[in-house]
Design an enzyme around this catalytic site. Structure first.
Site, PDB file in Angstrom:
ATOM      1  N   PHE A 136       0.849  -1.194   0.000  1.00 20.17           N
ATOM      2  CA  PHE A 136       0.000   0.000   0.000  1.00 20.17           C
ATOM      3  C   PHE A 136       0.880   1.237   0.000  1.00 20.17           C
ATOM      4  O   PHE A 136       1.790   1.363   0.822  1.00 20.17           O
ATOM      5  CB  PHE A 136      -0.915   0.022   1.229  1.00 20.17           C
ATOM      6  CG  PHE A 136      -1.875   1.181   1.213  1.00 20.17           C
ATOM      7  CD1 PHE A 136      -3.021   1.147   0.422  1.00 20.17           C
ATOM      8  CD2 PHE A 136      -1.621   2.332   1.949  1.00 20.17           C
ATOM      9  CE1 PHE A 136      -3.889   2.228   0.376  1.00 20.17           C
ATOM     10  CE2 PHE A 136      -2.489   3.428   1.901  1.00 20.17           C
ATOM     11  CZ  PHE A 136      -3.634   3.369   1.115  1.00 20.17           C
ATOM     12  N   ASP A 221       9.080   2.711   1.474  1.00 21.20           N
ATOM     13  CA  ASP A 221       7.917   3.452   1.965  1.00 21.20           C
ATOM     14  C   ASP A 221       7.810   3.169   3.466  1.00 21.20           C
ATOM     15  O   ASP A 221       7.347   2.108   3.875  1.00 21.20           O
ATOM     16  CB  ASP A 221       6.662   2.985   1.208  1.00 21.20           C
ATOM     17  CG  ASP A 221       5.392   3.644   1.743  1.00 21.20           C
ATOM     18  OD1 ASP A 221       5.440   4.258   2.822  1.00 21.20           O
ATOM     19  OD2 ASP A 221       4.350   3.521   1.069  1.00 21.20           O
ATOM     20  N   LYS A 250       2.605   9.722   8.385  1.00 24.82           N
ATOM     21  CA  LYS A 250       1.895   9.229   9.573  1.00 24.82           C
ATOM     22  C   LYS A 250       2.498   9.742  10.901  1.00 24.82           C
ATOM     23  O   LYS A 250       2.239  10.870  11.279  1.00 24.82           O
ATOM     24  CB  LYS A 250       1.777   7.709   9.535  1.00 24.82           C
ATOM     25  CG  LYS A 250       0.810   7.248   8.421  1.00 24.82           C
ATOM     26  CD  LYS A 250       0.219   5.879   8.670  1.00 24.82           C
ATOM     27  CE  LYS A 250      -0.972   5.621   7.758  1.00 24.82           C
ATOM     28  NZ  LYS A 250      -0.669   4.845   6.569  1.00 24.82           N
TER      29      LYS A 250
HETATM   30  C1  PLP Z   1      -0.937   5.196   5.129  1.00 27.14           C
HETATM   31  C2  PLP Z   1       0.077   4.814   4.148  1.00 27.14           C
HETATM   32  C3  PLP Z   1       0.289   5.576   2.976  1.00 27.14           C
HETATM   33  C4  PLP Z   1      -0.605   6.722   2.590  1.00 27.14           C
HETATM   34  O1  PLP Z   1      -0.496   7.801   3.471  1.00 27.14           O
HETATM   35  P1  PLP Z   1      -1.591   8.970   3.394  1.00 27.14           P
HETATM   36  O2  PLP Z   1      -1.106   9.943   4.420  1.00 27.14           O
HETATM   37  O3  PLP Z   1      -2.902   8.351   3.716  1.00 27.14           O
HETATM   38  O4  PLP Z   1      -1.566   9.505   2.031  1.00 27.14           O
HETATM   39  C5  PLP Z   1       1.330   5.210   2.147  1.00 27.14           C
HETATM   40  N1  PLP Z   1       2.110   4.156   2.436  1.00 27.14           N
HETATM   41  C6  PLP Z   1       1.954   3.418   3.534  1.00 27.14           C
HETATM   42  C7  PLP Z   1       2.888   2.285   3.801  1.00 27.14           C
HETATM   43  C8  PLP Z   1       0.915   3.698   4.420  1.00 27.14           C
HETATM   44  O5  PLP Z   1       0.731   2.935   5.489  1.00 27.14           O
END
Ligand code: PLP
Length: 401
Positions: A136, A221, A250
């Protein structure tokens, strides 16, 4: 105006389906709703509230900056942004920082940078981006396409091209896709939304080696895994593999929206003036809060505490499982943990979440088969005990129908 959950349905686009109660205030790892019912928070705003709710240091940073300067745009720089970038580069492999407002935007910047870098150094054929199934990376059209869940990316017409997906923890599947046309490999160093899947040490090392072999950039990421979540400041530090680009969001803002992309000086050269940008990115208010988040989290007490609290969670969840036999495995690292449901409870993670809310506990799911916990990194041990007692009651309810 009487604010109700029914009103939500009348005024909001229906893409979310939030719980029936409406939280109105929080302190540490406790939340209160409109009826003043109190909840223990094991969700942490999906791994965002790394210091709980209304941490005094963060409230102070917000108030202080709130009376000085809120916003400028990137026509001017500002002190909090420069200070935060300096700290991030001092603490990581990176030399350069780009600020955004969310994880998706940080990833969008990383992907665009990788494409530019490949074009600058290797020509236009080197444009393939490889990521992993179940991964994700956010919800912009580029990032959701790179993410490995077609359910999220299908249904919006033609997708951005040259994006392919390998199987996580399966090096051969990555090797089969890679060539000198590969411009970047993007991965989570601990898959969050996809079900709390840790990479094997050989897998991450192998991904790094394949990237080196094919002159491809490795993008980690760390939007969910970063800022102390795994007990290391960033998860890569515990894996002994250094990426070329890292994204963080986050927990970085502790609840104030901010994202950042970190990279080396050489790679950063490809984002020349005018190539990319954001109106709010690097906003002084967000950066002042994030700076304080880093200061508080990057201490032996907080990072060491994560490992201790992980053990409390594991012990508690294992004890519950001995009694009720619902999980096949407790997995994850630090305070990003997943209780994977066994055969008998497949597809029912949401039932456990709903039962938890009834027992005054907030938790999360990661797909249909995993109950996820991403609490504050400084959640008091008593709150962990109390939350687990509530979770046990929720589990009992689900088990007993
Ligand atoms: C939550 C998340 C995102 C997206 O972040 P947003 O602030 O919602 O755009 C991207 N990568 C990972 C691994 C995530 O957990």
């Amino acid at each position: 105006m009487k604010v109700t959950r029914e009103l939500f349905n009348e005024v909001m686009v229906p893409n979310y389906n939030p719980a029936a109660m409406i939280p109105v205030r929080g302190k540490g790892s406790r939340i209160w709703d409109q009826e003043n019912i109190e909840y223990v928070d094991f969700a942490g705003g999906i791994a965002v509230n790394a210091l709980g709710h209304c941490h005094p240091e963060l409230v102070a940073a917000l108030k202080e900056q709130g009376e000085k300067l809120w916003h400028l745009s990137n026509v001017f720089t500002n002190e909090p942004a420069i200070r935060l970038a300096k700290k991030l580069t001092d603490l990581t492999f990176a030399d350069r920082v780009y600020f955004a407002n969310s994880g998706a935007e940080a990833n969008e910047a990383a992907l665009k940078l990788a494409r530019r870098w490949a074009l600058d150094h290797h020509g236009e054929d080197k444009n393939q981006i490889i990521s992993f199934k179940q991964g994700f990376h956010g919800r912009t059209f580029f990032t959701v396409t790179v993410g490995g869940q077609p359910a999220y990316s299908d249904g919006f017409g033609p997708k951005p091209g040259a994006v392919e997906h390998a199987v996580y923890n399966d090096l051969a599947s990555l090797e089969a896709l890679m060539s000198d046309k590969t411009c970047a490999v993007m991965m989570e160093p601990l898959q969050g939304e996809g079900g709390i899947i840790s990479p094997t040490p050989e897998f991450v090392k192998g991904v790094r080696e394949l990237c080196d072999k094919h002159n491809a950039l490795l993008i980690f990421d760390e939007v969910q895994s970063g800022v102390g979540r795994t007990g290391d400041l960033y998860a890569y530090m515990g894996l002994d593999v250094v990426p070329d680009i890292l994204t963080t969001a986050k927990s970085l803002g502790g609840g104030f929206p901010i994202g950042a992309m970190l990279t080396t000086k050489d790679i950063a050269e490809s984002l020349k003036p005018g190539t990319h940008g954001s109106t709010y990115g690097g906003n002084p208010l967000a950066c002042a809060v994030a700076e304080r988040v880093l200061d508080v989290i990057n201490t032996p007490e907080v990072l060491g505490g994560v490992k201790h609290k992980e053990q409390l969670f594991r012990d508690g969840l294992n004890a519950i499982n001995e009694k009720y036999q619902v999980f096949s495995e407790i997995r994850g690292k630090g305070l990003l943990l997943g209780a994977a449901l066994n055969e008998k409870y497949q597809g029912r993670a949401r039932d456990f979440l709903v039962a938890s809310v009834d027992e005054q506990l907030m938790c999360l799911v990661a797909g249909a088969n995993v109950v996820r916990f991403a609490p504050s990194l400084v959640i008091p041990d008593e709150d962990i005990k109390e939350g687990l007692a509530r979770f046990e009651r929720a589990v009992a309810k689900v088990v007993n129908g």
